[in-house]
Design a protein around this motif. Structure first.
Motif, PDB file in Angstrom:
ATOM      1  N   ASP A 176     -36.627  21.874 -12.015  1.00  0.00           N
ATOM      2  CA  ASP A 176     -36.077  20.531 -12.161  1.00  0.00           C
ATOM      3  C   ASP A 176     -35.024  20.324 -11.080  1.00  0.00           C
ATOM      4  O   ASP A 176     -34.082  21.115 -10.955  1.00  0.00           O
ATOM      5  CB  ASP A 176     -35.459  20.366 -13.548  1.00  0.00           C
ATOM      6  N   LEU A 177     -35.189  19.260 -10.276  1.00  0.00           N
ATOM      7  CA  LEU A 177     -34.242  18.996  -9.199  1.00  0.00           C
ATOM      8  C   LEU A 177     -32.877  18.582  -9.754  1.00  0.00           C
ATOM      9  O   LEU A 177     -31.830  18.922  -9.202  1.00  0.00           O
ATOM     10  CB  LEU A 177     -34.796  17.891  -8.290  1.00  0.00           C
ATOM     11  N   ASN A 178     -32.893  17.859 -10.869  1.00  0.00           N
ATOM     12  CA  ASN A 178     -31.650  17.383 -11.474  1.00  0.00           C
ATOM     13  C   ASN A 178     -31.628  17.708 -12.963  1.00  0.00           C
ATOM     14  O   ASN A 178     -31.786  16.810 -13.807  1.00  0.00           O
ATOM     15  CB  ASN A 178     -31.498  15.868 -11.263  1.00  0.00           C
ATOM     16  N   PRO A 179     -31.455  18.999 -13.299  1.00  0.00           N
ATOM     17  CA  PRO A 179     -31.438  19.358 -14.717  1.00  0.00           C
ATOM     18  C   PRO A 179     -30.227  18.721 -15.410  1.00  0.00           C
ATOM     19  O   PRO A 179     -29.173  18.523 -14.782  1.00  0.00           O
ATOM     20  CB  PRO A 179     -31.328  20.885 -14.695  1.00  0.00           C
ATOM     21  N   PRO A 180     -30.337  18.409 -16.690  1.00  0.00           N
ATOM     22  CA  PRO A 180     -29.246  17.730 -17.394  1.00  0.00           C
ATOM     23  C   PRO A 180     -28.023  18.623 -17.532  1.00  0.00           C
ATOM     24  O   PRO A 180     -28.136  19.815 -17.801  1.00  0.00           O
ATOM     25  CB  PRO A 180     -29.864  17.404 -18.760  1.00  0.00           C
ATOM     26  N   LEU A 181     -26.850  18.030 -17.366  1.00  0.00           N
ATOM     27  CA  LEU A 181     -25.595  18.769 -17.465  1.00  0.00           C
ATOM     28  C   LEU A 181     -24.950  18.524 -18.817  1.00  0.00           C
ATOM     29  O   LEU A 181     -24.994  17.406 -19.352  1.00  0.00           O
ATOM     30  CB  LEU A 181     -24.639  18.341 -16.356  1.00  0.00           C
ATOM     31  N   LEU A 182     -24.335  19.556 -19.377  1.00  0.00           N
ATOM     32  CA  LEU A 182     -23.581  19.423 -20.616  1.00  0.00           C
ATOM     33  C   LEU A 182     -22.249  18.738 -20.331  1.00  0.00           C
ATOM     34  O   LEU A 182     -21.687  18.863 -19.232  1.00  0.00           O
ATOM     35  CB  LEU A 182     -23.329  20.804 -21.232  1.00  0.00           C
ATOM     36  N   GLY A 183     -21.737  18.040 -21.346  1.00  0.00           N
ATOM     37  CA  GLY A 183     -20.438  17.416 -21.194  1.00  0.00           C
ATOM     38  C   GLY A 183     -19.326  18.451 -21.115  1.00  0.00           C
ATOM     39  O   GLY A 183     -19.484  19.601 -21.547  1.00  0.00           O
ATOM     40  N   ASP A 184     -18.181  18.045 -20.551  1.00  0.00           N
ATOM     41  CA  ASP A 184     -17.053  18.964 -20.412  1.00  0.00           C
ATOM     42  C   ASP A 184     -16.596  19.502 -21.758  1.00  0.00           C
ATOM     43  O   ASP A 184     -16.170  20.668 -21.860  1.00  0.00           O
ATOM     44  CB  ASP A 184     -15.885  18.256 -19.721  1.00  0.00           C
ATOM     45  N   ASP A 185     -16.666  18.666 -22.832  1.00  0.00           N
ATOM     46  CA  ASP A 185     -16.233  19.132 -24.151  1.00  0.00           C
ATOM     47  C   ASP A 185     -17.153  20.219 -24.677  1.00  0.00           C
ATOM     48  O   ASP A 185     -16.706  21.168 -25.346  1.00  0.00           O
ATOM     49  CB  ASP A 185     -16.168  17.953 -25.137  1.00  0.00           C
ATOM     50  N   VAL A 186     -18.448  20.119 -24.370  1.00  0.00           N
ATOM     51  CA  VAL A 186     -19.393  21.155 -24.807  1.00  0.00           C
ATOM     52  C   VAL A 186     -19.123  22.462 -24.044  1.00  0.00           C
ATOM     53  O   VAL A 186     -19.126  23.546 -24.632  1.00  0.00           O
ATOM     54  CB  VAL A 186     -20.847  20.702 -24.589  1.00  0.00           C
ATOM     55  N   ILE A 187     -18.896  22.355 -22.740  1.00  0.00           N
ATOM     56  CA  ILE A 187     -18.605  23.549 -21.922  1.00  0.00           C
ATOM     57  C   ILE A 187     -17.348  24.249 -22.437  1.00  0.00           C
ATOM     58  O   ILE A 187     -17.308  25.486 -22.566  1.00  0.00           O
ATOM     59  CB  ILE A 187     -18.428  23.163 -20.437  1.00  0.00           C
ATOM     60  N   GLU A 188     -16.313  23.463 -22.774  1.00  0.00           N
ATOM     61  CA  GLU A 188     -15.075  24.060 -23.288  1.00  0.00           C
ATOM     62  C   GLU A 188     -15.317  24.796 -24.591  1.00  0.00           C
ATOM     63  O   GLU A 188     -14.756  25.862 -24.843  1.00  0.00           O
ATOM     64  CB  GLU A 188     -14.013  22.973 -23.482  1.00  0.00           C
ATOM     65  N   SER A 189     -16.163  24.226 -25.460  1.00  0.00           N
ATOM     66  CA  SER A 189     -16.444  24.885 -26.743  1.00  0.00           C
ATOM     67  C   SER A 189     -17.246  26.167 -26.548  1.00  0.00           C
ATOM     68  O   SER A 189     -17.149  27.099 -27.354  1.00  0.00           O
ATOM     69  CB  SER A 189     -17.205  23.928 -27.669  1.00  0.00           C
ATOM     70  N   LEU A 190     -18.066  26.229 -25.485  1.00  0.00           N
ATOM     71  CA  LEU A 190     -18.873  27.430 -25.224  1.00  0.00           C
ATOM     72  C   LEU A 190     -18.046  28.567 -24.626  1.00  0.00           C
ATOM     73  O   LEU A 190     -18.397  29.748 -24.782  1.00  0.00           O
ATOM     74  CB  LEU A 190     -20.014  27.092 -24.262  1.00  0.00           C
ATOM     75  N   LYS A 191     -16.952  28.252 -23.955  1.00  0.00           N
ATOM     76  CA  LYS A 191     -16.175  29.285 -23.259  1.00  0.00           C
ATOM     77  C   LYS A 191     -15.649  30.356 -24.193  1.00  0.00           C
ATOM     78  O   LYS A 191     -15.503  31.520 -23.806  1.00  0.00           O
ATOM     79  CB  LYS A 191     -15.017  28.639 -22.484  1.00  0.00           C
ATOM     80  N   CYS A 192     -15.361  29.986 -25.425  1.00  0.00           N
ATOM     81  CA  CYS A 192     -14.841  30.981 -26.365  1.00  0.00           C
ATOM     82  C   CYS A 192     -15.905  32.008 -26.754  1.00  0.00           C
ATOM     83  O   CYS A 192     -15.590  33.081 -27.287  1.00  0.00           O
ATOM     84  CB  CYS A 192     -14.280  30.292 -27.616  1.00  0.00           C
ATOM     85  N   ARG A 193     -17.195  31.686 -26.542  1.00  0.00           N
ATOM     86  CA  ARG A 193     -18.282  32.601 -26.884  1.00  0.00           C
ATOM     87  C   ARG A 193     -18.730  33.454 -25.699  1.00  0.00           C
ATOM     88  O   ARG A 193     -19.428  34.447 -25.860  1.00  0.00           O
ATOM     89  CB  ARG A 193     -19.486  31.813 -27.418  1.00  0.00           C
ATOM     90  N   PHE A 194     -18.338  33.034 -24.492  1.00  0.00           N
ATOM     91  CA  PHE A 194     -18.761  33.755 -23.288  1.00  0.00           C
ATOM     92  C   PHE A 194     -17.575  34.552 -22.736  1.00  0.00           C
ATOM     93  O   PHE A 194     -16.841  34.088 -21.861  1.00  0.00           O
ATOM     94  CB  PHE A 194     -19.292  32.764 -22.239  1.00  0.00           C
TER      95      PHE A 194
END
Length: 810
Positions: free
Chosen positions: A614-632
């Protein structure tokens, strides 16, 4: 001008030895020289001078010539005194006042006289006298006649009628002993080389005119007469540290007032001559390695270089000058100096050599420098008929770093051993298997040198990627023997006609197809062989001239075209597309194999999105990325677990799609979390690859605990198992490991481990199944088990030679 105090210091130094036999002089100096050597007296005089390093260094810059003379029962010396051989071309171009011979005679002479009281008895050779002498001007004028006559006859072409000893009472001309057969070219002819000599009777007059050197005239306070000297003498006679009160009592026996005692002790400690341990005071012990670690560069170079002679030549200095400076560094002798006591004085047996050299090549060089015994050089020993083949084989391994096996000479270094092992393997071999075979070879043939007795898979990888050797990487973890040197590889690249591939992007397979006969000639059977050969020589001029660049995968890019623009154009046309469909479409349009397209696409992970490109795969919102950081948080996370975290976040924020679970799981979203994607896992993006991340974050530790996450990552388990097979790690509990470096620091040694395994293997035939507990019931016991590790540690060791059942009872 010569400094006045130099002469006084030299006379003081030699006065201590006047009247002593040369054996006594050697004992005082701690030297062991060969009395059969023609230069024995000269060597002994030098050792006396070197016993005062500051004086010896200063002497080198002075216009003083040291000469030794042997007389027998107060009769004139048998030999006249020679000077360096002269060159005819020099003589005819000089006059007497500017001649080399006059300069030599005009220096200040220091004669050391030895008297042979009984011919053939070494103990009857006495250091009789020593003193300074300068040639009187009248004698110099008379000797000038000899020089003038020599020049005249050379100019006339009369080369065999020089003045003999009977023609002049002071000097004569004849061939030099060491150069009697040597010739030089003069006016188109080969002529003998001659030297000027001072007559033996004239030398006898000189030494008889020297003042008698009396040690009483130069008496110096003995170190034992000072409180510091007394302390050193007491401690040198004690094998154990001496308590402070006991040392003070003993010093008081010689110095009842103990004046300045505390200050002297403090000064000796400060100067690192003595040290205060928990058990008391003792003389400071110096290790040779520690001394060299902080030594000047020249000293380090002398002990690191292969040939001291080559080192001296590179520095434009004489070997004698370099060795003198090295000797002067050891004003305090290291404790390894005591090893010399273990060897006989002049005999150099096979056992003594192996014992001495096994200590350390550095110690061996130190002892041979500081305590020359007149032994034969290693090359002479190789030709000595008295030495056994076994001894010569061992000598060849240790001194020449070579061994002969089935008629083949093997260089005993990492590359030499690897090349030998690989040359006897027809197919590719994994790096871990090669490391195992390397260890077996070293053990079988007694390769004990620390730096080359073992090798790791990671070290083999580095060697395989280094130019100009016979080890070729053929896969991520495999190698093969490639018997072509650097020039032959460059010749191959030239014959491949690389310029014909400009502005094209081809896989290594296409290169091989177009040059099959040439590739077969060089033993390159697969596209991987070709790719990794290019990778090995990626910085060579031929590849750079043809603008060859390599991605991280086995595909090769040539020229200036931009494959990325082709991919982007096609993806912009297709939109989100399955990987299989895209590869098929690209292959049809550009005439490249689908497998090659997959290789290309691995270099552009930003377009990968699960089973899609996919040339332009969908990006997650900044709030979703912030919530994922605690798991990574971990350096490496299994792919399945990372996807599960994404899916949970997608459901939480109501963006999950039931028909495409990998829609948001792609490299662009992962990079915002600080990760890269690899097969089976994601890893911190500060590393270039998953293997680099695992090696740095986990395998550089002293202890490793394998948790559930790590256990699910196949790359980690593979790398850990390779390290275990190579002996870099040992299991000490369930999923717990310790590094070899840390284990050996506890007192466990490789020899102890080998002994443990060998002893255990004698209790059961190979192939027998038994439990570890049952082994002890049979009476097996070993000191290694006193270390108190869990059973997993010992079972892991025993698996090297036997099978251990996991059942509790047979």
């Amino acid at each position: 001008m010569v400094e006045e105090d130099i002469e006084t210091r030299m006379l003081k130094l030699f006065s201590k030895y006047v009247g002593k036999s040369v054996s006594d002089v050697e004992n005082v100096l701690g030297e062991h020289l060969n009395p059969e050597s023609k230069s024995y007296c000269n060597m002994l005089s030098n050792r006396i001078l070197q016993s005062d390093p500051q004086l010896y260094l200063k002497l080198r810059s002075q216009d003083i010539t040291v000469k030794t003379v042997r007389v027998t029962k107060n009769k004139p010396p048998k030999e006249s005194m020679s000077f360096p051989a002269f060159h005819f071309n020099d003589i005819v171009q000089q006059d007497w006042d500017t001649s080399d011979f006059k300069k030599q005679l005009s220096s200040r002479f220091f004669f050391v006289v030895f008297n042979i009281l009984n011919e053939g008895d070494h103990n009857k050779l006495i250091l009789w006298n020593a003193g300074f002498w300068s040639i009187p001007s009248a004698d110099l004028n008379r000797i000038s006649f000899v020089w003038e006559d020599t020049k005249k006859k050379i100019e006339e072409g009369t080369y065999d009628g020089f003045l003999s000893k009977t023609k002049n009472p002071f000097a004569h001309v004849r061939p030099h002993g060491a150069n009697a057969s040597k010739t030089e070219e003069f006016r188109g002819k080969q002529v003998k080389m001659f030297s000027f000599w001072l007559n033996n009777n004239y030398i006898y007059e000189i030494i008889n005119g020297l003042p008698i050197l009396n040690s009483k005239d130069y008496e110096m306070p003995s170190e034992d007469d000072t409180i510091g000297g007394c302390i050193i003498k007491i401690l040198s006679e004690s094998t154990n540290p001496m308590p402070s009160f006991r040392l003070k009592q003993k010093v008081a026996e010689s110095f009842p007032e103990l004046e300045g005692y505390n200050e002297t002790v403090s000064k000796l400690v400060q100067d690192k001559i003595i040290e205060n341990t928990v058990l008391g005071y003792r003389l400071k012990e110096y290790k040779l390695g520690d001394m060299l670690r902080n030594a000047p560069d020249l000293i380090k170079q002398y002990f690191d270089c292969e040939s001291p002679g080559d080192l001296a030549e590179s520095l434009h200095r004489s070997l004698e000058d370099v060795e003198m400076e090295v000797r002067s560094f050891f004003t305090v002798r290291p404790e390894e100096d005591g090893y010399v006591e273990d060897f006989s004085k002049y005999q150099f047996t096979a056992r003594q050599f192996t014992l001495l050299y096994d200590v350390s090549p550095t110690v061996y060089r130190y002892l041979s420098l500081m305590h020359p015994k007149g032994w034969k050089s290693p090359s002479e020993l190789m030709d000595a008929p008295s030495k056994t083949d076994t001894f010569k084989e061992r000598l060849q391994r240790m001194m020449f770093n070579k061994m002969e096996l089935d008629g083949t000479v093997i260089e005993l270094n990492e590359l030499g051993i690897l090349s030998h092992i690989l040359s006897n393997i027809k197919n590719d071999v994994t790096m871990s298997e090669l490391a195992r075979r390397y260890k077996e070879f070293a053990k079988k043939y007694g390769v004990t040198t620390k730096d080359i007795s073992t090798i790791t898979a990671s070290r083999i990888k580095i060697i395989s990627e280094t130019e100009d050797n016979f080890v070729l990487k053929t896969g991520a973890n495999s190698v093969k023997y490639f018997p072509h040197n650097k020039s032959e590889v460059y010749d191959l690249f030239t014959k491949m006609n690389l310029e014909s591939y400009k502005d094209m992007y081809v896989a290594a397979e296409l290169l091989r197809t177009d040059n099959r006969e040439l590739m077969d000639q060089y033993g390159l059977k697969t596209e991987n062989d070709v790719f990794f050969l290019f990778a090995k020589y990626k910085n060579c001029k031929i590849l750079k001239a043809n603008r060859v660049t390599l991605p991280g995968q086995p595909s090769i890019r040539f020229g200036n075209g931009d494959i990325k623009s082709q991919l982007k154009n096609l993806l912009s046309e297709t939109g989100r597309i399955t990987k299989n469909d895209f590869c098929s479409l690209y292959s049809q349009r550009y005439g490249v194999k689908e497998m090659t397209v997959r290789v290309y696409m691995s270099s552009f992970p930003e377009y990968a999105n699960g089973d899609y490109y996919d040339l332009n795969p969908p990006l997650l919102g900044d709030d979703v990325i912030e919530s994922l950081k605690c798991r990574f948080k971990s350096a490496v996370i299994p792919l399945s677990e990372a996807k599960e975290h994404f899916l949970i976040a997608e459901k939480k924020y109501g963006i999950a799609l039931s028909n495409d679970t990998d829609l948001y799981f792609h490299i662009q979203n992962l990079s915002r979390l600080g990760y890269k994607m690899s097969q089976g896992a994601i890893f911190l993006d500060k590393y270039d690859s998953l293997s680099d991340c695992i090696a740095s974050e986990y395998l550089d530790r002293d202890f490793i605990t394998v948790d559930r996450e790590l256990d699910d990552i196949s790359s980690f388990k593979k790398m850990l198992n390779e390290r275990i097979e190579c002996g870099d790690f040992f299991a000490i509990g369930h999923n717990e490991y310790i590094s070899a470096k840390k284990l050996y620091s506890t007192g466990v040694t490789p020899e102890m481990i080998d002994d443990y395994v060998e002893n255990a293997s004698t209790y059961f035939p190979e192939g027998t199944y038994f439990t570890f507990r049952y082994l002890h019931k049979k009476g097996f016991d070993h000191p290694l088990e006193e270390q108190g590790f869990e059973d997993d540690f010992y079972e892991n060791l025993l698996q090297n030679c036997v099978n251990i059942s996991k059942n509790e009872v047979l």
